[in-house]
Scaffold this motif. Structure first.
Motif, PDB file in Angstrom:
ATOM      1  N   ASP A   1     -15.821   6.478   2.082  1.00  0.00           N
ATOM      2  CA  ASP A   1     -14.724   6.658   1.126  1.00  0.00           C
ATOM      3  C   ASP A   1     -14.197   5.314   0.623  1.00  0.00           C
ATOM      4  O   ASP A   1     -13.899   5.170  -0.567  1.00  0.00           O
ATOM      5  CB  ASP A   1     -13.584   7.459   1.752  1.00  0.00           C
ATOM      6  CG  ASP A   1     -13.957   8.904   2.020  1.00  0.00           C
ATOM      7  OD1 ASP A   1     -14.990   9.379   1.505  1.00  0.00           O
ATOM      8  OD2 ASP A   1     -13.219   9.572   2.764  1.00  0.00           O
ATOM      9  N   ALA A   2     -14.076   4.358   1.516  1.00  0.00           N
ATOM     10  CA  ALA A   2     -13.597   3.030   1.125  1.00  0.00           C
ATOM     11  C   ALA A   2     -14.590   2.362   0.177  1.00  0.00           C
ATOM     12  O   ALA A   2     -14.192   1.774  -0.838  1.00  0.00           O
ATOM     13  CB  ALA A   2     -13.361   2.165   2.353  1.00  0.00           C
TER      14      ALA A   2
ATOM     15  N   SER B   1       0.835  -1.208   0.000  1.00  0.00           N
ATOM     16  CA  SER B   1       0.000   0.000   0.000  1.00  0.00           C
ATOM     17  C   SER B   1       0.864   1.250   0.000  1.00  0.00           C
ATOM     18  O   SER B   1       1.889   1.317   0.667  1.00  0.00           O
ATOM     19  CB  SER B   1      -0.904   0.016   1.228  1.00  0.00           C
ATOM     20  OG  SER B   1      -1.766   1.124   1.193  1.00  0.00           O
TER      21      SER B   1
ATOM     22  N   SER C   1      -1.026   4.386   0.091  1.00  0.00           N
ATOM     23  CA  SER C   1      -1.918   5.489   0.428  1.00  0.00           C
ATOM     24  C   SER C   1      -2.927   5.073   1.493  1.00  0.00           C
ATOM     25  O   SER C   1      -3.239   3.883   1.628  1.00  0.00           O
ATOM     26  CB  SER C   1      -2.666   5.983  -0.811  1.00  0.00           C
ATOM     27  OG  SER C   1      -3.665   5.058  -1.194  1.00  0.00           O
ATOM     28  N   ILE C   2      -3.420   6.041   2.211  1.00  0.00           N
ATOM     29  CA  ILE C   2      -4.470   5.791   3.206  1.00  0.00           C
ATOM     30  C   ILE C   2      -5.730   5.317   2.500  1.00  0.00           C
ATOM     31  O   ILE C   2      -6.438   4.430   2.998  1.00  0.00           O
ATOM     32  CB  ILE C   2      -4.721   7.055   4.056  1.00  0.00           C
ATOM     33  CG1 ILE C   2      -3.501   7.315   4.937  1.00  0.00           C
ATOM     34  CG2 ILE C   2      -5.982   6.920   4.895  1.00  0.00           C
ATOM     35  CD1 ILE C   2      -3.531   8.633   5.676  1.00  0.00           C
ATOM     36  N   GLU C   3      -6.006   5.866   1.341  1.00  0.00           N
ATOM     37  CA  GLU C   3      -7.184   5.469   0.574  1.00  0.00           C
ATOM     38  C   GLU C   3      -7.147   3.977   0.248  1.00  0.00           C
ATOM     39  O   GLU C   3      -8.146   3.271   0.403  1.00  0.00           O
ATOM     40  CB  GLU C   3      -7.247   6.303  -0.711  1.00  0.00           C
ATOM     41  CG  GLU C   3      -8.474   6.065  -1.542  1.00  0.00           C
ATOM     42  CD  GLU C   3      -8.496   6.962  -2.783  1.00  0.00           C
ATOM     43  OE1 GLU C   3      -7.456   7.067  -3.480  1.00  0.00           O
ATOM     44  OE2 GLU C   3      -9.553   7.555  -3.041  1.00  0.00           O
ATOM     45  N   GLU C   4      -5.993   3.474  -0.197  1.00  0.00           N
ATOM     46  CA  GLU C   4      -5.857   2.046  -0.491  1.00  0.00           C
ATOM     47  C   GLU C   4      -5.954   1.210   0.782  1.00  0.00           C
ATOM     48  O   GLU C   4      -6.539   0.131   0.776  1.00  0.00           O
ATOM     49  CB  GLU C   4      -4.542   1.760  -1.203  1.00  0.00           C
ATOM     50  CG  GLU C   4      -4.536   2.140  -2.656  1.00  0.00           C
ATOM     51  CD  GLU C   4      -3.212   1.850  -3.348  1.00  0.00           C
ATOM     52  OE1 GLU C   4      -2.287   1.288  -2.707  1.00  0.00           O
ATOM     53  OE2 GLU C   4      -3.095   2.197  -4.530  1.00  0.00           O
ATOM     54  N   GLU C   5      -5.374   1.681   1.861  1.00  0.00           N
ATOM     55  CA  GLU C   5      -5.437   0.945   3.130  1.00  0.00           C
ATOM     56  C   GLU C   5      -6.877   0.818   3.610  1.00  0.00           C
ATOM     57  O   GLU C   5      -7.310  -0.266   4.035  1.00  0.00           O
ATOM     58  CB  GLU C   5      -4.581   1.637   4.191  1.00  0.00           C
ATOM     59  CG  GLU C   5      -4.476   0.867   5.490  1.00  0.00           C
ATOM     60  CD  GLU C   5      -3.720  -0.441   5.388  1.00  0.00           C
ATOM     61  OE1 GLU C   5      -4.089  -1.388   6.108  1.00  0.00           O
ATOM     62  OE2 GLU C   5      -2.759  -0.546   4.592  1.00  0.00           O
ATOM     63  N   ASP C   6      -7.632   1.901   3.542  1.00  0.00           N
ATOM     64  CA  ASP C   6      -9.036   1.852   3.957  1.00  0.00           C
ATOM     65  C   ASP C   6      -9.838   0.902   3.071  1.00  0.00           C
ATOM     66  O   ASP C   6     -10.658   0.112   3.562  1.00  0.00           O
ATOM     67  CB  ASP C   6      -9.660   3.247   3.917  1.00  0.00           C
ATOM     68  CG  ASP C   6      -9.164   4.156   5.023  1.00  0.00           C
ATOM     69  OD1 ASP C   6      -8.491   3.673   5.970  1.00  0.00           O
ATOM     70  OD2 ASP C   6      -9.448   5.371   4.952  1.00  0.00           O
ATOM     71  N   ALA C   7      -9.611   0.972   1.770  1.00  0.00           N
ATOM     72  CA  ALA C   7     -10.311   0.076   0.846  1.00  0.00           C
ATOM     73  C   ALA C   7      -9.955  -1.377   1.135  1.00  0.00           C
ATOM     74  O   ALA C   7     -10.816  -2.263   1.087  1.00  0.00           O
ATOM     75  CB  ALA C   7      -9.970   0.438  -0.599  1.00  0.00           C
TER      76      ALA C   7
ATOM     77  N   PHE D   1     -14.304   4.026  -3.238  1.00  0.00           N
ATOM     78  CA  PHE D   1     -13.066   3.589  -3.901  1.00  0.00           C
ATOM     79  C   PHE D   1     -13.294   2.225  -4.559  1.00  0.00           C
ATOM     80  O   PHE D   1     -12.970   2.020  -5.726  1.00  0.00           O
ATOM     81  CB  PHE D   1     -11.946   3.509  -2.860  1.00  0.00           C
ATOM     82  CG  PHE D   1     -10.622   3.036  -3.387  1.00  0.00           C
ATOM     83  CD1 PHE D   1      -9.624   3.942  -3.698  1.00  0.00           C
ATOM     84  CD2 PHE D   1     -10.346   1.683  -3.539  1.00  0.00           C
ATOM     85  CE1 PHE D   1      -8.385   3.518  -4.173  1.00  0.00           C
ATOM     86  CE2 PHE D   1      -9.122   1.238  -4.012  1.00  0.00           C
ATOM     87  CZ  PHE D   1      -8.134   2.161  -4.339  1.00  0.00           C
TER      88      PHE D   1
END
Length: 163
Positions: free
Chosen positions: A148-149, A94, A96-102, A152
């Motif tokens: 957000d997750a 990972s 990004s935080i976005e990828e981690e949340d997803a 995404f």
């Protein structure tokens, strides 16, 4: 363990409890391979070491003592990546935080595809293992703070169709 009991780190669900066949089939549906590592042997590509799953390219490595939530988490890191980025992954998937949340969201969703697992168990195991969320638990985050997750994953066609 009673269904309302919160597991401890020691008694989270592990691959030894559910076997490797269903997880391997689930990963294969996403273009990934699952390689079983012999007991006591270090897991290739494991970011955290010990019994945590590892990733190298499109392959997830795990032992019988690997927690199911760890296997799902590392596999989902690969699933959320475009296929052309998967090949370059080694240990840390990972950026990004976005990828981690997803990844966290998808691992909860995919837990329902594993017999004897399910999202409630995986969320409890995530809490026992020490995942942290703003609302205090994986379930609270998943149910009330993961828009957000979801967006995404939906934008990439990665959420299963509603039942």
């Amino acid at each position: 363990m009673p269904t309302d009991a919160v597991p401890t780190r020691a008694d989270v669900l592990r691959l030894a409890d559910i076997g490797f066949d269903a997880p391997a089939a689930l990963l294969a549906r996403h273009g990934l391979a699952l390689v079983r590592v012999p007991d006591g042997v270090p897991i290739p590509g494991s970011y955290w070491g010990e019994c945590e799953a590892g990733v190298i390219g499109p392959t997830v490595y795990a032992r019988a003592d690997t927690p199911v939530h760890s296997l799902l988490h590392e596999a989902c890191h690969l699933i959320v990546l475009p296929p052309e980025r998967r090949a370059a992954v080694h240990t840390d998937a990972s950026d990004s935080i976005e990828e981690e949340d997803a990844t966290c969201y998808l691992q909860i969703v995919l837990a329902d595809a594993l017999p004897g697992v399910g999202r409630l168990r995986v969320m409890a195991d995530m809490d026992a293992w020490g995942y942290s969320f703003r609302l205090g638990s994986a379930r609270a985050w998943f149910e009330r703070d993961a828009e957000d997750a979801r967006a995404f994953l939906a934008a990439r066609g990665l959420l299963p169709a509603p039942a």
